[in-house]
Design a protein around this motif. Structure first.
Motif, PDB file in Angstrom:
ATOM      1  N   ALA A  42       0.729  -1.409  -0.204  1.00 37.21           N
ATOM      2  CA  ALA A  42      -0.125   0.010   0.094  1.00 37.21           C
ATOM      3  C   ALA A  42       0.469   0.784   0.023  1.00 37.21           C
ATOM      4  CB  ALA A  42      -0.794   0.009   1.287  1.00 37.21           C
ATOM      5  N   VAL A  43       0.556   2.083  -0.503  1.00 38.82           N
ATOM      6  CA  VAL A  43       1.086   3.486  -0.352  1.00 38.82           C
ATOM      7  C   VAL A  43      -0.123   4.546  -0.155  1.00 38.82           C
ATOM      8  CG1 VAL A  43       0.101   4.165  -2.355  1.00 38.82           C
ATOM      9  CG2 VAL A  43       2.258   5.391  -1.020  1.00 38.82           C
ATOM     10  N   TYR A  44       0.070   5.482   1.243  1.00 35.75           N
ATOM     11  CA  TYR A  44       0.017   6.360   1.906  1.00 35.75           C
ATOM     12  C   TYR A  44      -0.581   7.754   1.700  1.00 35.75           C
ATOM     13  CZ  TYR A  44       0.162   2.142   4.600  1.00 35.75           C
ATOM     14  OH  TYR A  44      -0.706   0.665   4.783  1.00 35.75           O
ATOM     15  N   LEU A  45      -1.657   8.259   1.866  1.00 32.48           N
ATOM     16  CA  LEU A  45      -1.845   9.931   1.292  1.00 32.48           C
ATOM     17  C   LEU A  45      -2.284  10.713   2.186  1.00 32.48           C
ATOM     18  CD1 LEU A  45      -3.424   8.482  -1.967  1.00 32.48           C
ATOM     19  CD2 LEU A  45      -1.277   9.410  -2.290  1.00 32.48           C
ATOM     20  N   GLY A  47      -0.504  15.489   3.843  1.00 30.69           N
ATOM     21  CA  GLY A  47      -0.495  16.498   3.958  1.00 30.69           C
ATOM     22  C   GLY A  47       1.326  16.647   4.347  1.00 30.69           C
ATOM     23  N   SER A  48       1.291  17.235   4.130  1.00 27.87           N
ATOM     24  CA  SER A  48       3.612  16.865   4.744  1.00 27.87           C
ATOM     25  C   SER A  48       4.088  16.588   5.675  1.00 27.87           C
ATOM     26  CB  SER A  48       3.870  18.132   4.596  1.00 27.87           C
ATOM     27  OG  SER A  48       3.184  19.032   6.064  1.00 27.87           O
ATOM     28  N   GLY A  49       2.744  15.886   6.770  1.00 25.67           N
ATOM     29  CA  GLY A  49       3.079  14.847   8.167  1.00 25.67           C
ATOM     30  C   GLY A  49       2.576  13.419   7.755  1.00 25.67           C
ATOM     31  N   VAL A  50       2.323  13.071   6.654  1.00 22.52           N
ATOM     32  CA  VAL A  50       1.523  12.251   6.822  1.00 22.52           C
ATOM     33  C   VAL A  50       2.573  10.622   6.544  1.00 22.52           C
ATOM     34  CG1 VAL A  50       2.702  11.773   4.216  1.00 22.52           C
ATOM     35  CG2 VAL A  50       0.272  10.644   4.736  1.00 22.52           C
ATOM     36  N   THR A  51       2.054   9.450   7.586  1.00 20.96           N
ATOM     37  CA  THR A  51       3.367   9.102   8.232  1.00 20.96           C
ATOM     38  C   THR A  51       1.735   6.898   7.516  1.00 20.96           C
ATOM     39  OG1 THR A  51       1.868   8.570   9.898  1.00 20.96           O
ATOM     40  CG2 THR A  51       3.554   9.908   9.781  1.00 20.96           C
ATOM     41  N   THR A  52       2.873   6.620   7.303  1.00 20.31           N
ATOM     42  CA  THR A  52       2.111   4.652   7.369  1.00 20.31           C
ATOM     43  C   THR A  52       0.798   4.536   8.061  1.00 20.31           C
ATOM     44  OG1 THR A  52       3.944   3.981   8.455  1.00 20.31           O
ATOM     45  CG2 THR A  52       3.763   4.178   6.013  1.00 20.31           C
ATOM     46  N   GLY A  55      -2.147   8.309   6.802  1.00 22.98           N
ATOM     47  CA  GLY A  55      -2.295   8.421   5.691  1.00 22.98           C
ATOM     48  C   GLY A  55      -3.767   7.623   5.252  1.00 22.98           C
ATOM     49  N   TYR A  56      -3.646   8.203   4.111  1.00 25.10           N
ATOM     50  CA  TYR A  56      -5.683   7.444   3.735  1.00 25.10           C
ATOM     51  C   TYR A  56      -4.268   6.531   2.551  1.00 25.10           C
ATOM     52  CZ  TYR A  56      -9.036   6.327   0.395  1.00 25.10           C
ATOM     53  OH  TYR A  56      -9.676   5.649  -0.004  1.00 25.10           O
ATOM     54  N   ARG A  57      -4.691   4.785   3.489  1.00 25.00           N
ATOM     55  CA  ARG A  57      -4.537   3.972   3.001  1.00 25.00           C
ATOM     56  C   ARG A  57      -4.626   3.509   1.530  1.00 25.00           C
ATOM     57  NH1 ARG A  57      -2.021  -1.037   5.117  1.00 25.00           N
ATOM     58  NH2 ARG A  57      -2.275  -2.573   3.030  1.00 25.00           N
ATOM     59  N   LEU A  58      -4.017   3.348  -0.005  1.00 26.70           N
ATOM     60  CA  LEU A  58      -4.479   3.209  -0.995  1.00 26.70           C
ATOM     61  C   LEU A  58      -3.751   1.585  -1.299  1.00 26.70           C
ATOM     62  CD1 LEU A  58      -5.725   4.291  -3.746  1.00 26.70           C
ATOM     63  CD2 LEU A  58      -3.982   5.274  -4.068  1.00 26.70           C
ATOM     64  N   ASP A  59      -5.030   0.581  -1.312  1.00 23.93           N
ATOM     65  CA  ASP A  59      -4.236  -0.402  -1.179  1.00 23.93           C
ATOM     66  C   ASP A  59      -3.190  -1.051  -2.830  1.00 23.93           C
ATOM     67  OD1 ASP A  59      -4.011  -1.971   1.035  1.00 23.93           O
ATOM     68  OD2 ASP A  59      -6.471  -1.597   0.531  1.00 23.93           O
ATOM     69  N   LYS A  60      -2.582  -1.771  -2.945  1.00 22.93           N
ATOM     70  CA  LYS A  60      -1.905  -2.371  -4.265  1.00 22.93           C
ATOM     71  C   LYS A  60      -2.872  -2.437  -5.075  1.00 22.93           C
ATOM     72  CE  LYS A  60      -2.529  -7.120  -3.482  1.00 22.93           C
ATOM     73  NZ  LYS A  60      -2.050  -8.206  -3.661  1.00 22.93           N
ATOM     74  N   LEU A  61      -2.205  -1.712  -6.333  1.00 25.03           N
ATOM     75  CA  LEU A  61      -2.894  -1.397  -7.105  1.00 25.03           C
ATOM     76  C   LEU A  61      -4.347  -0.516  -7.914  1.00 25.03           C
ATOM     77  CD1 LEU A  61      -2.786  -5.069  -8.979  1.00 25.03           C
ATOM     78  CD2 LEU A  61      -1.127  -3.123  -9.731  1.00 25.03           C
ATOM     79  N   THR A  71      -4.074  26.005  -4.491  1.00 26.28           N
ATOM     80  CA  THR A  71      -3.521  26.090  -3.521  1.00 26.28           C
ATOM     81  C   THR A  71      -3.091  24.641  -2.956  1.00 26.28           C
ATOM     82  OG1 THR A  71      -5.495  26.126  -2.139  1.00 26.28           O
ATOM     83  CG2 THR A  71      -3.804  28.067  -3.749  1.00 26.28           C
ATOM     84  N   ASP A  72      -3.600  23.564  -2.923  1.00 26.95           N
ATOM     85  CA  ASP A  72      -3.315  22.001  -2.241  1.00 26.95           C
ATOM     86  C   ASP A  72      -2.292  21.564  -2.388  1.00 26.95           C
ATOM     87  OD1 ASP A  72      -6.126  22.430  -1.175  1.00 26.95           O
ATOM     88  OD2 ASP A  72      -7.228  20.862  -2.225  1.00 26.95           O
ATOM     89  N   LEU A  73      -1.477  20.700  -1.397  1.00 23.65           N
ATOM     90  CA  LEU A  73      -0.118  20.014  -1.451  1.00 23.65           C
ATOM     91  C   LEU A  73      -0.509  18.364  -1.010  1.00 23.65           C
ATOM     92  CD1 LEU A  73       2.361  22.469  -0.234  1.00 23.65           C
ATOM     93  CD2 LEU A  73       1.664  21.688  -2.818  1.00 23.65           C
ATOM     94  N   LEU A  74      -0.851  17.752  -1.992  1.00 24.85           N
ATOM     95  CA  LEU A  74      -0.458  16.379  -1.130  1.00 24.85           C
ATOM     96  C   LEU A  74       0.712  15.633  -1.405  1.00 24.85           C
ATOM     97  CD1 LEU A  74      -3.046  13.690  -1.260  1.00 24.85           C
ATOM     98  CD2 LEU A  74      -2.766  13.424  -3.868  1.00 24.85           C
ATOM     99  N   TYR A  75       0.651  14.816  -0.263  1.00 23.65           N
ATOM    100  CA  TYR A  75       2.352  13.878  -0.792  1.00 23.65           C
ATOM    101  C   TYR A  75       2.196  12.705   0.040  1.00 23.65           C
ATOM    102  CZ  TYR A  75       4.392  18.559   0.791  1.00 23.65           C
ATOM    103  OH  TYR A  75       5.169  20.076   0.958  1.00 23.65           O
ATOM    104  N   ALA A  76       2.513  11.426  -0.613  1.00 26.99           N
ATOM    105  CA  ALA A  76       2.925  10.188  -0.830  1.00 26.99           C
ATOM    106  C   ALA A  76       3.659   9.579   0.350  1.00 26.99           C
ATOM    107  CB  ALA A  76       2.702   9.766  -1.617  1.00 26.99           C
ATOM    108  N   VAL A  77       3.746   8.618   1.233  1.00 29.84           N
ATOM    109  CA  VAL A  77       4.072   7.954   1.728  1.00 29.84           C
ATOM    110  C   VAL A  77       4.198   5.790   1.642  1.00 29.84           C
ATOM    111  CG1 VAL A  77       3.518   8.074   3.891  1.00 29.84           C
ATOM    112  CG2 VAL A  77       6.374   7.640   3.921  1.00 29.84           C
ATOM    113  N   SER A  78       5.388   5.764   1.885  1.00 26.77           N
ATOM    114  CA  SER A  78       5.259   3.931   1.308  1.00 26.77           C
ATOM    115  C   SER A  78       6.720   3.297   2.506  1.00 26.77           C
ATOM    116  CB  SER A  78       6.300   3.608  -0.102  1.00 26.77           C
ATOM    117  OG  SER A  78       5.372   2.405   0.153  1.00 26.77           O
ATOM    118  N   ASP A  79       6.301   2.490   3.419  1.00 27.98           N
ATOM    119  CA  ASP A  79       6.901   1.227   3.619  1.00 27.98           C
ATOM    120  C   ASP A  79       8.468   1.211   3.249  1.00 27.98           C
ATOM    121  OD1 ASP A  79       5.130   1.335   6.414  1.00 27.98           O
ATOM    122  OD2 ASP A  79       4.603  -1.005   5.354  1.00 27.98           O
TER     123      ASP A  79
END
Length: 92
Positions: A42-45, A47-52, A55-61, A71-79
């Motif tokens: 999964a990847v997680y979406l 704000g700037s402080g997003v963590t696993t 964050g909003y979980r976006l599962d594989k595929l 003016t919005d900023l979207l960030y992503a993070v992974s394991d």
């Protein structure tokens, strides 16, 4: 406003989704389609402080559609490092 697409490599630190920066100069809201290209994790979406953990979980595929203000900023993070997500933006 034009259509834009690309891939953002996400890692273990919050990374801004590139499509946000491309469209910010346009000044108008736009629709963003985001897809988790990874077939195992999964990847997680968020704000700037997003963590696993936060964050909003976006599962594989899995994919997600958002309407975004310039003016919005979207960030992503992974394991893991080198986790690719694809994005496509279009005018609304």
């Amino acid at each position: 406003m034009a259509f834009y697409s690309g891939v953002t490599a996400v890692g273990t630190a919050a990374t801004i989704v590139d499509g946000i920066l491309i469209n910010a100069a346009g000044g108008n809201p736009y629709r963003m389609h985001i897809k988790n290209n990874d077939n195992t994790d999964a990847v997680y979406l968020g704000g700037s402080g997003v963590t696993t953990a936060t964050g909003y979980r976006l599962d594989k595929l899995e994919a997600l559609d958002l309407v975004v203000s310039p003016t919005d900023l979207l960030y992503a993070v992974s394991d893991k490092l080198g986790h690719n997500i694809s994005w496509l933006t279009e005018p609304v």
